[in-house]
Scaffold this motif. Sequence first.
Motif, PDB file in Angstrom:
ATOM      1  N   ARG A  54       0.878  -1.162   0.018  1.00 47.44           N
ATOM      2  CA  ARG A  54      -0.097   0.077   0.149  1.00 47.44           C
ATOM      3  C   ARG A  54       0.852   1.240   0.141  1.00 47.44           C
ATOM      4  NH1 ARG A  54      -4.387   1.682   4.490  1.00 47.44           N
ATOM      5  NH2 ARG A  54      -5.266   3.449   3.495  1.00 47.44           N
TER       6      ARG A  54
ATOM      7  N   GLU B 210      -3.737  -2.835   8.321  1.00 47.08           N
ATOM      8  CA  GLU B 210      -3.590  -1.719   7.463  1.00 47.08           C
ATOM      9  C   GLU B 210      -3.358  -2.311   5.872  1.00 47.08           C
ATOM     10  OE1 GLU B 210      -2.918   1.710   7.488  1.00 47.08           O
ATOM     11  OE2 GLU B 210      -3.930   1.461   9.300  1.00 47.08           O
TER      12      GLU B 210
ATOM     13  N   LYS C 108     -13.263   1.767  -7.736  1.00 45.35           N
ATOM     14  CA  LYS C 108     -14.159   1.108  -7.129  1.00 45.35           C
ATOM     15  C   LYS C 108     -15.295   0.648  -8.178  1.00 45.35           C
ATOM     16  CE  LYS C 108     -15.088   0.744  -2.427  1.00 45.35           C
ATOM     17  NZ  LYS C 108     -15.727   1.694  -1.170  1.00 45.35           N
TER      18      LYS C 108
ATOM     19  N   SER D 130     -10.805   0.620  -1.024  1.00 45.81           N
ATOM     20  CA  SER D 130     -11.926   0.873  -0.374  1.00 45.81           C
ATOM     21  C   SER D 130     -12.290   2.322   0.401  1.00 45.81           C
ATOM     22  CB  SER D 130     -12.357  -0.337   0.717  1.00 45.81           C
ATOM     23  OG  SER D 130     -11.275  -0.070   1.820  1.00 45.81           O
ATOM     24  N   GLU D 131     -10.821   2.547   0.732  1.00 47.84           N
ATOM     25  CA  GLU D 131     -11.017   4.109   1.264  1.00 47.84           C
ATOM     26  C   GLU D 131     -11.137   5.053   0.433  1.00 47.84           C
ATOM     27  OE1 GLU D 131      -7.825   4.388   3.903  1.00 47.84           O
ATOM     28  OE2 GLU D 131      -8.473   2.974   5.264  1.00 47.84           O
ATOM     29  N   LYS D 132     -10.484   5.079  -0.647  1.00 44.31           N
ATOM     30  CA  LYS D 132     -10.136   6.126  -1.589  1.00 44.31           C
ATOM     31  C   LYS D 132     -11.210   5.831  -2.789  1.00 44.31           C
ATOM     32  CE  LYS D 132      -5.995   8.110  -0.277  1.00 44.31           C
ATOM     33  NZ  LYS D 132      -4.497   7.774  -0.378  1.00 44.31           N
TER      34      LYS D 132
ATOM     35  N   LYS E 272      -7.367  -2.159   0.567  1.00 50.70           N
ATOM     36  CA  LYS E 272      -7.788  -1.147   1.618  1.00 50.70           C
ATOM     37  C   LYS E 272      -7.829   0.580   0.866  1.00 50.70           C
ATOM     38  CE  LYS E 272      -7.613   0.054   6.259  1.00 50.70           C
ATOM     39  NZ  LYS E 272      -7.990  -0.306   7.462  1.00 50.70           N
ATOM     40  N   GLU E 273      -6.825   0.551   0.101  1.00 45.79           N
ATOM     41  CA  GLU E 273      -6.665   1.825  -0.244  1.00 45.79           C
ATOM     42  C   GLU E 273      -7.781   2.143  -1.294  1.00 45.79           C
ATOM     43  OE1 GLU E 273      -4.255   3.697   0.292  1.00 45.79           O
ATOM     44  OE2 GLU E 273      -3.903   5.178  -1.231  1.00 45.79           O
TER      45      GLU E 273
END
Lengths: 63, 668
Positions: B15, B656, B107, B77-79, B74-75
Amino acid sequence: MVKKEVNPLIWEELERYTMDENLREFIKGLLLFERKHISEERPRYSDEYDKLIEKHSKNMDSE
Amino acid sequence: MKIYEIELENYRQYRGNHIIRLSTDNTHNLNIILGPNGAGKTNLLNAIDWCLYGDEPSLEKTRPELQQCIANEKELSEKGNVIVRVKILMGNEQPEYSFERTIRISKSSIDAHPEEHEKSWYVAYLEGNNWKSYNGSDWNNMTLFNNIVSDILPRGIRSFFFFDGERLDDFFRRGMEHEVKKAIIKVCQIELLDRCIHHLTDKSAELRKGIRGASSEIEDISKAIDLLTQSKRELVEKIENLSKKITEAEKNKEDIDDKLRKFTKFDVPELQKERDRLEIEIKKIDDKIKDKENEIRRHFASGIIFILGFSALKSAYEMIDQRKKGIKQPRIPPDIREKFLKDLLTCHQCICGTELSEGSPQRESIEKLLNSVKFTSKISDSADEGYYKIANILEKCKKFKSERVELEKEYQDLCDDRKKKDQRLKEISERLKGMPVDEIQSLESLRDSFEDEIRKCIAERAQKELQIKTVEEKIKMKNAEFKKELEKDKKQKKLRLKLELCDKSIKALNGIKEKVAKELRERVEQKTKEYFLNLHWKKEVFKDVKIDENYEISIINNLGTECLGTLSAGERQILALSFMAALSSVSGFEAPVIIDTPLGRISGKPKEKIARSLPKYLENSQLTLLITDQEYTPTVRNNMKERIGKEFELRYDEEEVNTEIVEIGGDV
């Protein structure tokens, strides 16, 4: 740019093999072309081969 | 050629931005990347493949269900929108090439076809002191990028330089000679010679077709050559497909054997062990049968003249014999008779001691005999001479017959022995099929079907190989006819010279290929042997490693027995590592070598030995090992320390979803 290396063993055997110099130079040309396009499944070889055949068959004529 | 730097951005568990700068020091060209399972070792290998070749060959085989999306989850889903980028810097004595591949994944488009994502590529190379760079947004149109990568390490052979150590042992399972051959041909560039031959053959056909104003004979022959060439190509393709099928079926069969060996119930492991032994013995008997067949053939060829001429020779012998019996006085063989009588007269003495003085009746009698000898007809002489020769041949005939009987007996004994072993294999199979465990029954039935397929494919392949020989003979004859016809037509001189150039080159290329292939095979064999015997911990057990003309590899133990089939998984991995190191050393490519889990299947002491020797065998290549802490014991590390340039650790943070690349070591 990267030196397009043909396995030295192939080169050595080509130098050792009994044949006239015109034929040797012709085969070297073919090998360098194939090495350059080794990753292509179907390289467009026709034009390059035509050029080499034309040049070296003329040399045969003068032998 | 070395990798100087790998830069990763949001690539799977990496990440954010990560840079790993590898050691490029020629004397410390070993890089260690240490990490537990799941930390991202294999994905580092995948990232290199993805950047340079646009795919991730190690992926499907590892965890396809977990690795659908290339972007860090993760990146993403967050951004909601992520740029995935991998950059690789390579060069010899300094960075000379920079490769970069980027894809933007959002996404909303995560399930879209890869073509629908925004993509780009970048390549730069050093020319003098200046960098020349090129970029584009179409991955299907990046010829320059692909050409530079191909000059360094062509796509087709990268798997021999970037590979998973744990999967290597597949190479040396039974029936994998096809893979060994492919590896040698590809990695050592014999493929280049094949391509020249193939393309020149096509060019010859094209030149023949393009002939104008030629006689109908020439046109007919040309058509015949085309048809024959086409049929040869089809046969070659069929043989390749059959070889692939055989390899696949052998592999499946071997997998079943592995499963059967693991059963502890009943006497399954014992039966499997017996079967392994019988199969090795049968292979040896088959080789002996083949040798015996050749011996019988050679013996027959040398004696065929005796067989065909036996009755005629026998009659001739009897006729001369009867004639000789009709002559009362014994006779000296014709070729020595005249000289013998002259010698007696010169010596003035007969062999019985009687004096042969001038004018004596005894001398006169010899002189009379000499005169009569001179008049003996040539036919009579020949008959006399033939008599002894025929007697000699008839003697050989008798010997030939007894030798033949002996050879036939030896052949039959071998066949009987094979039959017995075959019968025992059938019994083992029947017993396994009759075991009161469903899984064993079904595994054995499946094994049967694979064996059947292998048998059929081998028979079909042999038939096709024979057909190719016939077709090649016909092509040769037709080519000679074509050449003869062309020489008659003076207008076609230019074409004749071109065809002659192609023909001569094909002939020379075939000759060179034969020599180079033999030489390379022998070099790979010699290096593999050297490395394997040195790396193996049971020094006294193994004696030799051979790769024969059919690229079949065999391991000979100290009793002189072939034992490849009985090697353990760890031993097979050592053999494969030795083979890969040998290939790399004779390949003609100076590419970096990256091995994932190099010591995974190897235990204790052998692991330590390999740790000491492997970097030495690859001393001219930058070697990077992606290794687990179970593999990287203190002793392993200690044994490698002289060659280690840099050590890194992959630290995965589950929360993370990120792996940090940390340079460690320092005291190495």
